[in-house]
Design an enzyme around this catalytic site. Sequence first.
Site, PDB file in Angstrom:
ATOM      1  N   CYS A 156      52.569  65.110  45.212  1.00  0.00           N
ATOM      2  CA  CYS A 156      51.970  64.788  46.506  1.00  0.00           C
ATOM      3  C   CYS A 156      50.594  64.165  46.383  1.00  0.00           C
ATOM      4  O   CYS A 156      50.072  63.635  47.370  1.00  0.00           O
ATOM      5  CB  CYS A 156      51.887  66.037  47.375  1.00  0.00           C
ATOM      6  N   CYS A 201      20.303 -14.157  31.048  1.00  0.00           N
ATOM      7  CA  CYS A 201      20.859 -12.889  31.551  1.00  0.00           C
ATOM      8  C   CYS A 201      19.712 -11.906  31.776  1.00  0.00           C
ATOM      9  O   CYS A 201      18.861 -11.719  30.895  1.00  0.00           O
ATOM     10  CB  CYS A 201      21.869 -12.321  30.557  1.00  0.00           C
ATOM     11  N   CYS A 218      36.925  62.374  35.867  1.00  0.00           N
ATOM     12  CA  CYS A 218      36.103  63.383  36.532  1.00  0.00           C
ATOM     13  C   CYS A 218      36.600  64.804  36.311  1.00  0.00           C
ATOM     14  O   CYS A 218      35.932  65.766  36.717  1.00  0.00           O
ATOM     15  CB  CYS A 218      36.023  63.104  38.025  1.00  0.00           C
ATOM     16  N   CYS A 266      52.003  14.171  48.030  1.00  0.00           N
ATOM     17  CA  CYS A 266      52.834  15.366  48.173  1.00  0.00           C
ATOM     18  C   CYS A 266      52.455  16.339  47.051  1.00  0.00           C
ATOM     19  O   CYS A 266      52.495  15.965  45.875  1.00  0.00           O
ATOM     20  CB  CYS A 266      54.312  15.008  48.094  1.00  0.00           C
ATOM     21  N   CYS A 318      43.906  27.739  57.870  1.00  0.00           N
ATOM     22  CA  CYS A 318      43.737  27.329  56.472  1.00  0.00           C
ATOM     23  C   CYS A 318      42.800  28.258  55.721  1.00  0.00           C
ATOM     24  O   CYS A 318      43.068  28.636  54.571  1.00  0.00           O
ATOM     25  CB  CYS A 318      43.219  25.894  56.401  1.00  0.00           C
ATOM     26  N   CYS A 328      55.035  67.378  32.831  1.00  0.00           N
ATOM     27  CA  CYS A 328      54.521  68.331  33.812  1.00  0.00           C
ATOM     28  C   CYS A 328      53.904  67.607  34.983  1.00  0.00           C
ATOM     29  O   CYS A 328      53.224  66.574  34.826  1.00  0.00           O
ATOM     30  CB  CYS A 328      53.484  69.232  33.132  1.00  0.00           C
ATOM     31  N   CYS A 342      48.273  67.434  41.953  1.00  0.00           N
ATOM     32  CA  CYS A 342      49.726  67.494  41.880  1.00  0.00           C
ATOM     33  C   CYS A 342      50.273  66.068  41.865  1.00  0.00           C
ATOM     34  O   CYS A 342      49.951  65.264  42.750  1.00  0.00           O
ATOM     35  CB  CYS A 342      50.273  68.269  43.068  1.00  0.00           C
TER      36      CYS A 342
END
Length: 565
Positions: free
Chosen positions: A313, A121, A305, A211, A257, A297, A310
């Site tokens: 808004c 071998c 910072c 699948c 893809c 409030c 408000c």
Amino acid sequence: MASDDDFYDYSYDEDSDGEAMEEDGVEDNDEPKAQEPPLQCWAIEKEALSAAQQQDLSMVMNLFNIKQHHARALLIHYRWNMEIITDHLDRKGQDRMLTAAGVVLQKSSGVASGRSRRVTCGVCFDDFSPRDVSTMDCGHSFCNDCWTGYFVSSLDSGKKQIRCMALKCPAICDEAVVQHLLRREHPAAAERFLDFLLQSYVDDNTAVKWCPSVPHCGRAIRVAAGESEAPLCEVECLCGHSFCFRCAARAHSPCPCAMWERWEAKCLGEAENVKWLLANTKTCPKCLRPIVKEGGCNHVTCLQCGQSLCWLCGAATGQAHSWTSIAGHSCNRFTAEEKKKVSDAQRQLRRYEHYYKRYEAHDMSHKSERDKLGPAVAELVTRMESCDSLVLKHAAPYLADAHRSLLGCRQVLSRSFVFAYYMFDDEDDVRGTRPPLEDTVEKVLFENFQEELEGNVERLSKLLERTSMPKEGDQKEEELLDTTSKLPEEDRKPSEEELLLAKQALNLEQELLEAKQEALNLALAIERQCRNMYSCIQDELLPMLVEPMAITAFQKKGPSKALPA
């Protein structure tokens, strides 16, 4: 009783495929060439993969007159594509093909001459009798113990093709020898080797993919393709899962893809965060960080910072305030914001919100139309087909087809917003250094198609819902359908109740036929608009990209359905 002809609408003809086409609509030869015939594909059960694999192996073995492991090496090299193999055989010849695939044909039939009684071998350098030594096609011989250890080590490292363990030898080991030696001492490894060989039919095959359903249904999908790379198509497994055959993600046309992959990654990491931020925070007008209000409030101070704002808004304010008002600030009147400079971060967030909300809204509508509207339409179609009226029998399939068109075009509409998000984003790297697309003809054309499609999809959805899901208190349709075409016999005078019921049945029949014709027209319209949008994407927009991209052709019936193998 009205005859069948009284209710037929002749504004369309039946073509050779049995599909209705509008006479005044776009003719076939004028339609954009964005639609192709459905791709043939088959769903293969895991138990049948071995037989499917063996069929290809047998073809190559007979064609080249070679052993099975040689045929497998050749097929793996050419990605299991028989068309490429036959084409290269004609152009290159058998010897060149086998050499390119690393196939080494048998050089000797024995391990030693008749005079030798012992064999040394080359690995352990012990002497063995010829029956304890195995020789591969390349002529290299080693003892069975060394071969077995080498096979186990190769399997542990994940190799599906085991090559000869001689230095720089490209020969593939004989599968029969591998199985024989492994079964003696390592039966589990022998089974693993068989699994590896089976998996190679899917993993190394451009025409076969598992699948990707979760949980996995255990099927593999095979498509009829002649390309060297995975074909660009969308398929539907027998389990109902639809996916892109090229990238294995869920079906996503008309979005390429690469864009869809970015979108899924973005949604996975940001969608829930964006939903929560939009619902529970305001953006600081100074440092742009999200702010959460903890008290009652409406005067809020950014902790990062110190900017006051408000909460109603989101505008910057001074610090003076009371529980009911903020000094010098009022937002009770609505005023149009002119020339407002929005930061890049705010713009990107709002832009993502715009496209994501529309993508999600249409996706949720598709699920509702599939899970709730679908069974209702199917039930109505069944009742129409089982009633005595030939007119309603003829109309029933068109309602079912309209519902299928609705589902397919609703998904197209949803994913078109993903495409628009990336295609028209000047700051994303998807378009590289190409000029911006704002207010270009291509962008306006795409958005016009998208707008028209959206309007008609909503009209068709509302029509099918009104037709198949009547409100509570209305007389049940099944009762009226049962009485359609069942007027009392002529030998007796009908009662007022029978006449009323027959009149209601005729009115219902007329309503259903009108709904069928309107649904048919809307279905044809949304299919045509989808084809127009696909053509706009493929022919006008995608060529502008630096990174080459493509989309699947539009299929009005959705992804190609796999047939049982």
